[in-house]
Design a protein around this motif. Structure first.
Motif, PDB file in Angstrom:
ATOM      1  N   PRO A 196      35.352  45.080  45.363  1.00  0.00           N
ATOM      2  CA  PRO A 196      34.277  45.044  44.363  1.00  0.00           C
ATOM      3  C   PRO A 196      33.244  43.961  44.667  1.00  0.00           C
ATOM      4  CG  PRO A 196      36.362  44.299  43.421  1.00  0.00           C
ATOM      5  CD  PRO A 196      36.640  44.728  44.812  1.00  0.00           C
ATOM      6  N   ASP A 197      31.991  44.288  44.397  1.00  0.00           N
ATOM      7  CA  ASP A 197      30.888  43.365  44.622  1.00  0.00           C
ATOM      8  C   ASP A 197      30.621  42.473  43.422  1.00  0.00           C
ATOM      9  OD1 ASP A 197      30.103  44.297  47.254  1.00  0.00           O
ATOM     10  OD2 ASP A 197      29.420  46.110  46.251  1.00  0.00           O
ATOM     11  N   CYS A 198      31.050  42.904  42.238  1.00  0.00           N
ATOM     12  CA  CYS A 198      30.744  42.183  41.013  1.00  0.00           C
ATOM     13  C   CYS A 198      31.659  42.703  39.907  1.00  0.00           C
ATOM     14  CB  CYS A 198      29.279  42.449  40.631  1.00  0.00           C
ATOM     15  SG  CYS A 198      28.677  41.547  39.200  1.00  0.00           S
ATOM     16  N   ALA A 199      31.892  41.865  38.917  1.00  0.00           N
ATOM     17  CA  ALA A 199      32.642  42.295  37.729  1.00  0.00           C
ATOM     18  C   ALA A 199      31.782  42.017  36.505  1.00  0.00           C
ATOM     19  CB  ALA A 199      33.965  41.536  37.615  1.00  0.00           C
ATOM     20  N   VAL A 200      31.808  42.940  35.557  1.00  0.00           N
ATOM     21  CA  VAL A 200      31.104  42.757  34.293  1.00  0.00           C
ATOM     22  C   VAL A 200      32.152  42.497  33.222  1.00  0.00           C
ATOM     23  CG1 VAL A 200      29.632  43.833  32.543  1.00  0.00           C
ATOM     24  CG2 VAL A 200      29.187  44.239  34.979  1.00  0.00           C
TER      25      VAL A 200
ATOM     26  N   ASN B 221      39.488  33.876  35.392  1.00  0.00           N
ATOM     27  CA  ASN B 221      40.390  34.853  36.002  1.00  0.00           C
ATOM     28  C   ASN B 221      39.674  35.745  37.002  1.00  0.00           C
ATOM     29  OD1 ASN B 221      42.529  33.858  34.555  1.00  0.00           O
ATOM     30  ND2 ASN B 221      42.692  35.593  33.176  1.00  0.00           N
ATOM     31  N   ILE B 222      38.483  36.181  36.666  1.00  0.00           N
ATOM     32  CA  ILE B 222      37.727  37.026  37.594  1.00  0.00           C
ATOM     33  C   ILE B 222      37.361  36.233  38.841  1.00  0.00           C
ATOM     34  CG2 ILE B 222      35.530  38.246  37.916  1.00  0.00           C
ATOM     35  CD1 ILE B 222      35.804  39.046  34.887  1.00  0.00           C
ATOM     36  N   ARG B 223      36.908  35.019  38.647  1.00  0.00           N
ATOM     37  CA  ARG B 223      36.504  34.190  39.791  1.00  0.00           C
ATOM     38  C   ARG B 223      37.665  33.871  40.711  1.00  0.00           C
ATOM     39  NH1 ARG B 223      32.275  30.272  36.562  1.00  0.00           N
ATOM     40  NH2 ARG B 223      30.471  31.640  36.839  1.00  0.00           N
ATOM     41  N   LYS B 224      38.892  33.872  40.203  1.00  0.00           N
ATOM     42  CA  LYS B 224      40.057  33.618  41.058  1.00  0.00           C
ATOM     43  C   LYS B 224      40.224  34.703  42.115  1.00  0.00           C
ATOM     44  CE  LYS B 224      42.660  30.671  38.029  1.00  0.00           C
ATOM     45  NZ  LYS B 224      43.915  30.343  37.405  1.00  0.00           N
TER      46      LYS B 224
ATOM     47  N   PRO C 261      31.923  37.679  41.897  1.00  0.00           N
ATOM     48  CA  PRO C 261      30.976  37.143  40.923  1.00  0.00           C
ATOM     49  C   PRO C 261      31.077  37.915  39.607  1.00  0.00           C
ATOM     50  CG  PRO C 261      29.800  38.351  42.638  1.00  0.00           C
ATOM     51  CD  PRO C 261      31.249  38.319  43.022  1.00  0.00           C
ATOM     52  N   VAL C 262      30.833  37.216  38.509  1.00  0.00           N
ATOM     53  CA  VAL C 262      30.975  37.830  37.191  1.00  0.00           C
ATOM     54  C   VAL C 262      29.656  37.745  36.430  1.00  0.00           C
ATOM     55  CG1 VAL C 262      31.884  35.689  36.206  1.00  0.00           C
ATOM     56  CG2 VAL C 262      32.326  37.838  35.052  1.00  0.00           C
ATOM     57  N   VAL C 263      29.320  38.837  35.752  1.00  0.00           N
ATOM     58  CA  VAL C 263      28.177  38.892  34.843  1.00  0.00           C
ATOM     59  C   VAL C 263      28.748  39.176  33.462  1.00  0.00           C
ATOM     60  CG1 VAL C 263      26.074  40.142  34.196  1.00  0.00           C
ATOM     61  CG2 VAL C 263      26.581  39.716  36.620  1.00  0.00           C
TER      62      VAL C 263
ATOM     63  N   GLY D 181      26.784  37.895  46.511  1.00  0.00           N
ATOM     64  CA  GLY D 181      27.768  38.543  47.363  1.00  0.00           C
ATOM     65  C   GLY D 181      29.174  38.323  46.818  1.00  0.00           C
ATOM     66  N   SER D 182      30.140  38.953  47.407  1.00  0.00           N
ATOM     67  CA  SER D 182      31.523  38.856  46.945  1.00  0.00           C
ATOM     68  C   SER D 182      32.414  38.321  48.044  1.00  0.00           C
ATOM     69  CB  SER D 182      32.013  40.240  46.510  1.00  0.00           C
ATOM     70  OG  SER D 182      33.356  40.201  46.096  1.00  0.00           O
ATOM     71  N   ASN D 183      33.383  37.542  47.650  1.00  0.00           N
ATOM     72  CA  ASN D 183      34.408  37.047  48.559  1.00  0.00           C
ATOM     73  C   ASN D 183      35.758  37.526  48.009  1.00  0.00           C
ATOM     74  OD1 ASN D 183      35.671  35.639  50.620  1.00  0.00           O
ATOM     75  ND2 ASN D 183      35.713  33.730  49.470  1.00  0.00           N
TER      76      ASN D 183
END
Length: 189
Positions: A45-49, A89-92, A96-98, A154-156
């Motif tokens: 995933p590139d991003c989480a909402v 939790n998402i960042r772990k 990236p989170v929006v 970007g996502s890691n």
């Protein structure tokens, strides 16, 4: 809940952006999505909402259900700890989170501003959504924020545990990282 892997793959083949619901909460839904579905579906995933509302945060801050439509900045502030943990939790997972601030008609400007300012302090981009009232137009600010975040950050993406870890190691990683547990204790029962 989470849609099927077949549905996600079909959507990925048909569009530039795919939005899928991972399930409820970054401690349960997102954790399963990231560590199970993404692992076995070879997804990154590139991003989480993360969706929140002033009402839900006030409830988490101790506001009684029958008073959620009344302004309470104190309860809202107390409830921010819940938002903080879900962002963490998402960042772990390196994603990236929006934050989507789902606005209800009873929400006050001060409440929405307080949530938005808190997201700024977390360095989590946010957007107010009013899709239920305005249809697609009510989600345009969120869509723009997600696209900007993907292009900028970007996502890691990574998993919380390796597949070779034992069941007890996997449980311990989830309990510690997602729920803040000091450890897991097993009994013969």
């Amino acid at each position: 809940g989470c849609n099927s892997l077949a549905a996600t793959r079909l959507a990925l083949g048909l569009s530039d952006y795919v939005v899928t619901e991972a399930g409820f909460g970054a401690d349960l839904g997102a954790e399963k999505f990231f560590n199970v579905k993404c692992r076995y579906g070879n997804l990154s995933p590139d991003c989480a909402v993360l969706v929140c509302s002033a009402q839900s945060l006030k409830y988490q801050g101790g506001q009684p259900v029958d008073k959620l439509k009344k302004e309470s900045l104190e309860a809202l502030i107390r409830g921010m700890a819940n938002l903080d943990k879900h962002v963490e939790n998402i960042r772990k997972h390196g994603v990236p989170v929006v934050v989507a601030i789902n606005r209800f008609t009873s929400d006050t400007e001060r409440e929405i501003e307080l949530v938005s300012d808190h997201c700024d302090k977390l360095e989590a981009p946010s957007a107010v959504t009013e899709v239920w009232e305005k249809g697609g137009e009510g989600g345009l600010a969120l869509a723009d924020k997600v696209c900007e975040t993907i292009e900028r950050d970007g996502s890691n993406f990574h998993f919380l545990y390796d597949t070779g870890a034992s069941v007890t190691e996997k449980i311990a990683a989830i309990a510690r990282e997602m729920y803040g547990a000091d450890g897991v204790e097993y009994t013969t029962q």
